[in-house]
Design a protein around this motif. Structure first.
Motif, PDB file in Angstrom:
ATOM      1  N   VAL A  21      55.566  80.861  -7.920  1.00  0.00           N
ATOM      2  CA  VAL A  21      55.578  80.540  -6.351  1.00  0.00           C
ATOM      3  C   VAL A  21      54.342  80.506  -6.079  1.00  0.00           C
ATOM      4  O   VAL A  21      53.458  81.237  -6.135  1.00  0.00           O
ATOM      5  N   TRP A  83      64.413  82.463  -7.242  1.00  0.00           N
ATOM      6  CA  TRP A  83      63.879  82.448  -5.956  1.00  0.00           C
ATOM      7  C   TRP A  83      65.138  82.665  -4.813  1.00  0.00           C
ATOM      8  O   TRP A  83      66.233  81.998  -5.196  1.00  0.00           O
ATOM      9  N   VAL A 117      61.331  83.513  -0.730  1.00  0.00           N
ATOM     10  CA  VAL A 117      60.154  82.694  -0.560  1.00  0.00           C
ATOM     11  C   VAL A 117      60.460  81.746   0.932  1.00  0.00           C
ATOM     12  O   VAL A 117      59.716  80.987   1.091  1.00  0.00           O
TER      13      VAL A 117
END
Length: 327
Positions: A21, A83, A117
């Protein structure tokens, strides 16, 4: 409390910070860098209050289930969850509710090393939409279309308990305190079979997660793979609570038609049976062979070697209609 204050207080702080990320919560988009020779699996599910869960469900359970149902989809493809983004619509800002909801979300994310995220918050009737993404090595995904006649049909865990809890909720049956506790745990805190899904990449010919019931979800595999199947009813993995409450035949019928199990239903060739069973035992997941595929293009069921008719209605989720979960 305003939207950005809510996001900063409850959604920004989390235990998981993945190296892939580049940029997470706080910008217009997240930036992600997957490893080489990996496909990205993407799934989205929406849970609506009164449709997918009762309005009075505890917020921690709602948070858990919102993530679990998406991770279950990834598991059915053999993906490693990586994610998520969460869009939540709230009737009003209740900080206690949001805090418990986030606890349910982040408990599961931390367990599976999944990072939040992005997402959105807005005002309106309670609903949660989650998009989950996972990684699969090139050419290792499991689809619904790879099953062949002669393959064996398997399911993980036990099935039917969540549907039993739903029957209690609608007043169709009265469960003992012990049975209610056990079945509500299955309904509100399902365990996505993530490790099992990854193990099955080497063995399964087709797979799907059980959200709408065995008969309904099996149809997706059957049609995509153009096969028939016979289900051996006495081999279905049923809990003692389900059998003791309904009796064996009614338990079988509910297990086939009820939803919200979030187990994996999958097919394996004869050559891969032993390897698969060993691999699943190594990750601590119980699997049961419940039938075999054939070339008839039809679904049949047998009980003690005799052909048996089963009503093929699947799960239709929660509804305000009184008869929505009649079997």
């Amino acid at each position: 409390m305003k939207e950005f204050e809510l996001i900063k207080k409850y959604f920004t702080e989390q235990a998981v910070n993945r190296k892939d990320v580049v940029l997470g919560i706080g910008d217009d988009c997240a930036l992600l860098t997957p490893a080489e020779r990996q496909n990205i699996a993407v799934t989205t599910d929406t849970l609506v209050a009164g449709v997918h869960f009762p309005h009075e469900t505890e917020p921690r359970a709602i948070g858990h289930k919102a993530i679990a149902v998406n991770l279950s989809d990834l598991a059915a493809m053999g993906a490693e969850p990586s994610w998520i983004s969460v869009a939540i619509t709230l009737p009003e800002i209740d900080e206690t509710w949001v805090g418990e909801f986030c606890a349910g979300v982040f408990e599961l994310c931390e367990y599976y090393n999944v990072q939040l995220v992005g997402g959105d918050t807005t005002q309106g009737p309670l609903s949660i939409t989650v998009t989950a993404q996972g990684l699969i090595p090139f050419d290792k995904h499991i689809s619904r279309s790879g099953a062949k006649a002669g393959d064996w049909l398997y399911v993980t865990g036990e099935i039917g308990d969540a549907a039993l809890a739903i029957k209690h909720y609608y007043g169709k049956i009265e469960l003992s305190k012990e049975t209610l506790t056990a079945t509500y745990q299955r309904l509100n805190y399902p365990k996505p079979r993530v490790l099992a899904g990854q193990a099955l990449r080497e063995y399964a010919s087709a797979a799907i997660d059980l959200s709408d019931g065995v008969l309904s979800d099996l149809e997706h595999i059957r049609k995509a793979s153009n096969v028939g199947v016979n289900i051996v009813l006495e081999d279905l993995p049923l809990s003692n609570e389900l059998i003791d409450t309904l009796g064996h035949e009614a338990a079988i019928e509910l297990a086939l038609q009820g939803g919200d199990d979030y187990e994996l239903l999958f097919t394996v060739s004869a050559d891969n049976k032993v390897g698969m069973e060993t691999a699943l035992a190594n990750v601590g997941v119980k699997v049961t062979c419940i039938g075999q595929l054939n070339a008839t293009g039809k679904v049949t069921t047998t009980l003690n070697s005799e052909v048996t008719q089963i009503n093929a209605n699947g799960f239709e989720h929660f509804s305000a209609k009184d008869n929505s979960h009649e079997r």
